[in-house]
Every structure is written in C-alpha cells, then in structure tokens.
Motif scaffolding. Structure first.
Motif, short mmCIF file in Angstrom:
data_model
loop_
_atom_site.label_atom_id
_atom_site.label_comp_id
_atom_site.label_asym_id
_atom_site.label_seq_id
_atom_site.Cartn_x
_atom_site.Cartn_y
_atom_site.Cartn_z
N GLU A 15 9.80 -14.20 -36.18
CA GLU A 15 9.60 -13.34 -35.02
C GLU A 15 10.04 -14.14 -33.81
OE1 GLU A 15 5.87 -10.59 -36.39
OE2 GLU A 15 5.42 -12.54 -35.49
N TRP A 26 6.76 -9.97 -29.21
CA TRP A 26 7.38 -10.56 -30.40
C TRP A 26 8.16 -9.47 -31.12
CZ3 TRP A 26 7.46 -15.65 -31.33
CH2 TRP A 26 6.52 -16.45 -30.69
N ARG A 58 8.56 -17.98 -34.32
CA ARG A 58 7.49 -18.31 -35.26
C ARG A 58 7.80 -17.64 -36.59
NH1 ARG A 58 2.71 -14.47 -32.65
NH2 ARG A 58 3.54 -12.50 -33.43
N GLY A 61 4.87 -12.84 -39.78
CA GLY A 61 3.58 -12.59 -40.42
C GLY A 61 3.73 -11.56 -41.53
N PRO A 62 2.69 -11.37 -42.30
CA PRO A 62 2.76 -10.42 -43.43
C PRO A 62 2.96 -8.97 -42.98
CG PRO A 62 0.53 -11.23 -43.13
CD PRO A 62 1.40 -12.02 -42.21
N ASP A 63 2.59 -8.64 -41.74
CA ASP A 63 2.74 -7.28 -41.23
C ASP A 63 4.09 -7.05 -40.55
OD1 ASP A 63 0.21 -6.79 -42.16
OD2 ASP A 63 -0.75 -7.16 -40.23
N SER A 64 4.89 -8.08 -40.43
CA SER A 64 6.16 -7.99 -39.72
C SER A 64 7.18 -7.22 -40.53
CB SER A 64 6.67 -9.40 -39.41
OG SER A 64 7.94 -9.32 -38.80
#
Length: 68
Positions: A15, A26, A58, A61-64
């Motif tokens: 992100e 982000w 970064r 994340g798992p939700d990205s």
C-alpha cells in the motif's frame, strides 16, 4: 536499516500513501521492479510511481485489494 529496494521484491503487494492532511490515504499497489535507490510500483489505477522513502509504503494488509 535496510534500503527500500531490499525490503520489497517484484510482485509484492503493498500500500502506498499520497496526499496531505485530510486528503492523505493509503492505496493498493504492486511492486514492479527494483531500481536502487528505490522501487517502481503500480497503483490500482494503473499509474506507476518510483518510491524511495519507506514512510510512504507498507506491506498490504489482508483486507487490501492490491493492484494486479
């Protein structure tokens, strides 16, 4: 401290952060290639960016919903 091009490899989902103040957010991206002193990434909207600072990137994340 490792350089940004040592932290991320081509194909990594990340992100990236753009904007300032209330406009900062982000957005998903994928690492395209290493090019010291930075890396090239492609954002979900298709634009490519050269990143040199680790404070604007970064791991995703798992939700990205990272770009492909």
């Amino acid at each position: 401290m490792r350089h940004i091009y040592e932290r991320y490899a081509p194909g990594d989902r990340v992100e990236i952060r753009f904007g300032q103040g209330d406009q900062e957010r982000w957005q998903p991206a994928v690492v395209l290639r290493r090019e010291p002193p930075g890396i090239w990434v492609r954002a979900a909207d298709g634009r490519e960016w050269f990143m040199t600072n680790t404070y604007r990137i970064r791991p995703a994340g798992p939700d990205s919903a990272a770009a492909a």
